[in-house]
Design an enzyme around this catalytic site. Structure first.
Site, mmCIF file in Angstrom:
data_model
loop_
_atom_site.group_PDB
_atom_site.id
_atom_site.type_symbol
_atom_site.label_atom_id
_atom_site.label_comp_id
_atom_site.label_asym_id
_atom_site.label_seq_id
_atom_site.Cartn_x
_atom_site.Cartn_y
_atom_site.Cartn_z
ATOM 1 N N ASP A 178 -38.931 59.852 -55.633
ATOM 2 C CA ASP A 178 -38.327 59.214 -54.466
ATOM 3 C C ASP A 178 -38.183 57.709 -54.680
ATOM 4 O OD1 ASP A 178 -41.084 58.674 -54.300
ATOM 5 O OD2 ASP A 178 -41.393 60.146 -52.731
ATOM 6 N N ASN A 193 -50.213 63.396 -43.490
ATOM 7 C CA ASN A 193 -49.413 64.210 -42.561
ATOM 8 C C ASN A 193 -48.790 65.425 -43.263
ATOM 9 O OD1 ASN A 193 -47.319 63.175 -44.064
ATOM 10 N ND2 ASN A 193 -46.324 62.081 -42.390
ATOM 11 N N HIS A 232 -46.881 65.346 -46.029
ATOM 12 C CA HIS A 232 -45.626 65.170 -46.762
ATOM 13 C C HIS A 232 -45.834 65.335 -48.266
ATOM 14 C CE1 HIS A 232 -46.051 60.451 -46.839
ATOM 15 N NE2 HIS A 232 -46.581 60.968 -47.913
ATOM 16 N N GLU A 275 -40.990 64.268 -44.897
ATOM 17 C CA GLU A 275 -41.899 64.107 -43.771
ATOM 18 C C GLU A 275 -41.928 65.414 -42.964
ATOM 19 O OE1 GLU A 275 -43.775 61.619 -43.881
ATOM 20 O OE2 GLU A 275 -42.780 59.658 -43.857
HETATM 21 P P1 PGA Z 1 -51.690 58.503 -51.846
HETATM 22 O O1 PGA Z 1 -50.288 58.938 -51.248
HETATM 23 O O2 PGA Z 1 -51.776 59.098 -53.193
HETATM 24 O O3 PGA Z 1 -51.598 56.999 -51.885
HETATM 25 O O4 PGA Z 1 -52.737 59.011 -50.901
HETATM 26 C C1 PGA Z 1 -49.910 60.260 -51.298
HETATM 27 C C2 PGA Z 1 -48.608 60.438 -50.580
HETATM 28 O O5 PGA Z 1 -48.425 59.809 -49.516
HETATM 29 O O6 PGA Z 1 -47.773 61.222 -51.063
#
Ligand code: PGA
Length: 270
Positions: A67, A136, A138, A143
């Site tokens: 992304d 959450n 994602h 999302e």
């Molecule tokens: P993080 O993020 O590895 O910083 O916890 C994971 C994500 O939001 O995909």
């Protein structure tokens, strides 16, 4: 779906690197999908270490980024392009022409997303897609509410994600509200999805993703539909799971090569 529970974050990174190394041994021209965030940092460090020891080589590896924030130049320190260069690509012998990224500033967003999907097809698909998981649920920037068959597209970040990013941007005007992301449908077509998670604050969402219903409200739960999804998580992140004993037992008793053989079989059509 395979749940691999390691004691510590360091072991999560070590095990994930070993899975990638094994996939590379099977196919030197490996197509890897990369994720950003805090979680894969230790994995990238381990891959650099392996590279320096001659345990892996990136000369024929192709890379796809999951992304990118809309509006940011590749040179912006918060861009995912910068992150990948900084944390992995500039430390190994990957060829520039083998790095494919979503641009933060494409002239035509839809055409750019379509051409990214086409590029993935042209190289024969992604062999191993590295993933993190948001609190959450994602995966990439899909999302909650994202269609389970979504493709690479423009996504609107949740307010939660925008606010969490505030600390990284000095200028409020630069704070991204949109991103381009591979879709859940795109991720489901990868040959292996390798999701890493660490820490207690991921325990609840890991339990929902692995053992809850498949639902667009928890995008990572879509991985239950993936033919070869591997969750490599530490004990803290695993602490909300009900079937812990079975996952441990299955891991101890399983020939780890079998999923990799599936990749080869898919590639050769056997
Ligand atoms: P993080 O993020 O590895 O910083 O916890 C994971 C994500 O939001 O995909």
């Amino acid at each position: 779906m395979e749940v691999i529970i390691m004691k510590t974050y360091e072991e999560v990174c070590e095990e994930s690197a070993a899975i990638i190394q094994e996939a590379w041994r099977q196919e030197n021209a490996l197509v890897l999908g990369f994720a950003t965030g805090k979680t894969p940092l230790g994995l990238y460090e381990r891959l650099i270490e392996l590279y320096n020891q001659g345990g892996i080589d990136f000369a024929s590896v192709k890379a796809f980024n999951l992304d990118e924030y809309v509006g940011l130049e590749e040179s912006h320190p918060q861009s995912f392009a910068y992150y990948m260069d900084h944390h992995l690509f500039q430390h190994v012998n990957i060829m520039k022409e083998n790095i494919f990224r979503l641009s933060g500033r494409p002239a035509d967003i839809e055409a750019h997303c379509r051409s990214y999907e086409r590029k993935i097809q042209e190289v024969g698909g992604i062999d191993v897609q590295i993933l993190g998981i948001g609190k959450n649920g994602h995966i990439a920037f899909n999302e909650p509410g994202s269609s389970l068959s979504s493709r690479t597209r423009l996504e609107i970040l949740t307010q939660e994600t925008v606010l969490a990013n505030r600390q990284f941007f000095q200028d409020e005007k630069e704070l991204p509200r949109f991103c381009l992301t591979m879709g859940i449908g795109t991720i489901l077509e990868t040959k292996m999805a390798l999701l890493l998670a660490s820490g207690k604050d991921k325990a609840e969402i890991i339990a929902r993703a692995v053992e809850g219903p498949v639902t667009a409200s928890v995008p990572a739960s879509a991985l239950q539909l993936h033919a070869c999804a591997r969750f490599v998580i530490d004990e803290a992140a695993a602490s909300g799971l009900s079937n812990l004993d079975y996952y441990r037992w299955a891991y101890e008793n399983k020939d780890r090569a079998s999923d990799l053989l599936k990749i080869v079989a898919l590639k050769t059509g056997n």
